[in-house]
Design a protein around this motif. Structure first.
Motif, PDB file in Angstrom:
ATOM      1  N   THR A  45       0.836  -1.201   0.000  1.00 38.04           N
ATOM      2  CA  THR A  45       0.000   0.000   0.000  1.00 38.04           C
ATOM      3  C   THR A  45       0.871   1.251   0.000  1.00 38.04           C
ATOM      4  O   THR A  45       1.986   1.255   0.527  1.00 38.04           O
ATOM      5  N   GLU A  46       0.354   2.302  -0.607  1.00 42.51           N
ATOM      6  CA  GLU A  46       1.022   3.601  -0.585  1.00 42.51           C
ATOM      7  C   GLU A  46       0.473   4.491   0.530  1.00 42.51           C
ATOM      8  O   GLU A  46       0.975   5.577   0.750  1.00 42.51           O
ATOM      9  N   VAL A  47      -0.562   4.012   1.216  1.00 42.45           N
ATOM     10  CA  VAL A  47      -1.244   4.812   2.237  1.00 42.45           C
ATOM     11  C   VAL A  47      -1.089   4.139   3.600  1.00 42.45           C
ATOM     12  O   VAL A  47      -1.320   2.935   3.718  1.00 42.45           O
ATOM     13  N   GLN A  48      -0.718   4.921   4.599  1.00 41.05           N
ATOM     14  CA  GLN A  48      -0.615   4.382   5.954  1.00 41.05           C
ATOM     15  C   GLN A  48      -1.795   4.782   6.825  1.00 41.05           C
ATOM     16  O   GLN A  48      -2.193   4.036   7.722  1.00 41.05           O
ATOM     17  N   ALA A  49      -2.355   5.943   6.578  1.00 42.26           N
ATOM     18  CA  ALA A  49      -3.443   6.429   7.427  1.00 42.26           C
ATOM     19  C   ALA A  49      -4.443   7.217   6.591  1.00 42.26           C
ATOM     20  O   ALA A  49      -4.084   7.800   5.558  1.00 42.26           O
ATOM     21  N   VAL A  50      -5.686   7.217   7.054  1.00 40.33           N
ATOM     22  CA  VAL A  50      -6.744   7.986   6.408  1.00 40.33           C
ATOM     23  C   VAL A  50      -7.490   8.763   7.494  1.00 40.33           C
ATOM     24  O   VAL A  50      -7.822   8.205   8.546  1.00 40.33           O
ATOM     25  N   TYR A  51      -7.746  10.044   7.213  1.00 34.23           N
ATOM     26  CA  TYR A  51      -8.436  10.910   8.169  1.00 34.23           C
ATOM     27  C   TYR A  51      -9.750  11.388   7.556  1.00 34.23           C
ATOM     28  O   TYR A  51      -9.791  11.796   6.386  1.00 34.23           O
ATOM     29  N   VAL A  52     -10.815  11.319   8.336  1.00 31.65           N
ATOM     30  CA  VAL A  52     -12.153  11.661   7.871  1.00 31.65           C
ATOM     31  C   VAL A  52     -12.697  12.805   8.719  1.00 31.65           C
ATOM     32  O   VAL A  52     -12.568  12.798   9.942  1.00 31.65           O
ATOM     33  N   ASN A  53     -13.299  13.789   8.067  1.00 32.82           N
ATOM     34  CA  ASN A  53     -13.946  14.902   8.762  1.00 32.82           C
ATOM     35  C   ASN A  53     -15.249  15.210   8.044  1.00 32.82           C
ATOM     36  O   ASN A  53     -15.257  15.828   6.977  1.00 32.82           O
ATOM     37  N   LEU A  54     -16.370  14.768   8.601  1.00 34.36           N
ATOM     38  CA  LEU A  54     -17.658  14.926   7.936  1.00 34.36           C
ATOM     39  C   LEU A  54     -18.224  16.332   8.052  1.00 34.36           C
ATOM     40  O   LEU A  54     -19.260  16.630   7.469  1.00 34.36           O
ATOM     41  N   GLN A  55     -17.559  17.210   8.799  1.00 35.06           N
ATOM     42  CA  GLN A  55     -18.010  18.589   8.909  1.00 35.06           C
ATOM     43  C   GLN A  55     -17.149  19.537   8.090  1.00 35.06           C
ATOM     44  O   GLN A  55     -17.466  20.706   7.971  1.00 35.06           O
ATOM     45  N   GLY A  56     -16.072  19.060   7.531  1.00 34.69           N
ATOM     46  CA  GLY A  56     -15.158  19.922   6.803  1.00 34.69           C
ATOM     47  C   GLY A  56     -15.426  19.939   5.314  1.00 34.69           C
ATOM     48  O   GLY A  56     -16.232  19.177   4.786  1.00 34.69           O
ATOM     49  N   VAL A  57     -14.717  20.838   4.617  1.00 38.82           N
ATOM     50  CA  VAL A  57     -14.805  20.907   3.160  1.00 38.82           C
ATOM     51  C   VAL A  57     -14.070  19.720   2.540  1.00 38.82           C
ATOM     52  O   VAL A  57     -14.536  19.095   1.604  1.00 38.82           O
ATOM     53  N   THR A  58     -12.885  19.425   3.097  1.00 35.24           N
ATOM     54  CA  THR A  58     -12.147  18.235   2.680  1.00 35.24           C
ATOM     55  C   THR A  58     -12.575  17.089   3.585  1.00 35.24           C
ATOM     56  O   THR A  58     -12.189  17.018   4.748  1.00 35.24           O
ATOM     57  N   ARG A  59     -13.362  16.169   3.057  1.00 36.35           N
ATOM     58  CA  ARG A  59     -13.975  15.141   3.891  1.00 36.35           C
ATOM     59  C   ARG A  59     -13.024  13.983   4.199  1.00 36.35           C
ATOM     60  O   ARG A  59     -13.090  13.399   5.283  1.00 36.35           O
TER      61      ARG A  59
END
Length: 268
Positions: free
Chosen positions: A212-226
């Protein structure tokens, strides 16, 4: 790019700790991942699920349970459902996981727990007994993260206690909700599905592509960048004689308008 540290075609031992808001949804994603791995020639997943809690009526709004499940243990209900649906022999434990449960080396441990203390206890147990990967899922009212880490090895990925040590200190507020209204006002209705999907995507990418090229994923359902992903840091190069794991999914190479696949992978 982080390369998988085991053969994805062997029987993969997965331990899921917590089958509440996020864990109950991850478990259903694991069924789909198991079916995909078997279809590609692997032996699939053997899952153990741990949770001491019983299903309550307030769980029905955000967790993967039906009214008929109220009063029964969460892990038992969901594992029975998965086994009947897909003909599996996964195991359910109506209790918390202890250090003894990790004496047998695991391929992946997935934690969906409510407190920093629980994460530290899991980290201590894995530091003693070991697992190839620790995939941690956590969230608050409208934000959350999925972190893939390791506790052993020279080329390991940093785990959740290293990536976010400040967030893991102290005790979180994990008191149960008294009503469906309180549960919905305290936490976004779709934060758990969002976290569960990102965890399944990251694990699926690791197992099916052998890296994988990704180690972590961050989610923000209130932000512009989700959704925002964190790339794997620079990885030491493995020795030249090291045997690379062949991915379950053939690598697709785009050449003009034609799509070609690796001969080595097609022969597997």
């Amino acid at each position: 790019m982080h390369l998988l540290t085991f053969n994805p075609r062997e029987r993969l031992l997965i331990t899921l700790i917590g089958v509440g808001g996020t864990g109950s949804l991850i478990l259903t994603h694991l069924v789909r991942l198991d079916q995909a791995i078997r279809a590609l020639g692997g032996q699939g997943l053997q899952v153990r699920a741990f949770d001491p809690d019983a299903v309550s009526e307030t769980n029905l709004t955000r967790q993967n349970f039906a009214p008929a499940d109220v009063g029964r243990n969460k892990a038992v209900v969901l594992v029975e459902r998965c086994n009947l649906f897909a003909g599996l022999t996964w195991q359910a434990f109506a209790r918390c996981a202890t250090s003894k449960d990790f004496q047998r080396s695991q391929h992946v441990v997935i934690s969906c727990v409510d407190t920093g203390q629980a994460r530290r206890e899991i980290g201590a147990a894995l530091g003693t007994w070991g697992a190839h990967y620790w995939l941690d899922c956590g969230n608050d009212a409208a934000q959350g993260q999925v972190v893939l880490g390791q506790l052993h090895g020279a080329m390991r990925l940093p785990h959740i206690l290293e990536v976010d040590p400040s967030g893991m200190q102290g005790m979180d507020n994990d008191r149960p909700s008294c009503s469906a209204l309180e549960a919905l006002t305290r936490q976004h209705l779709f934060i758990n599905p969002a976290i569960a999907l990102q965890a399944a995507q990251l694990l699926g990418e690791l197992l099916l592509n052998a890296g994988t090229e990704v180690q972590a994923v961050y989610v923000n359902l209130q932000g512009v960048t989700r959704v925002m992903a964190k790339a794997v840091g620079e990885q030491p190069k493995p020795p030249q004689k090291a045997k690379r794991v062949v991915p379950l999914l053939p690598r697709v190479v785009q050449r003009g308008s034609r799509v070609r696949r690796s001969r080595k992978q097609l022969a597997v």
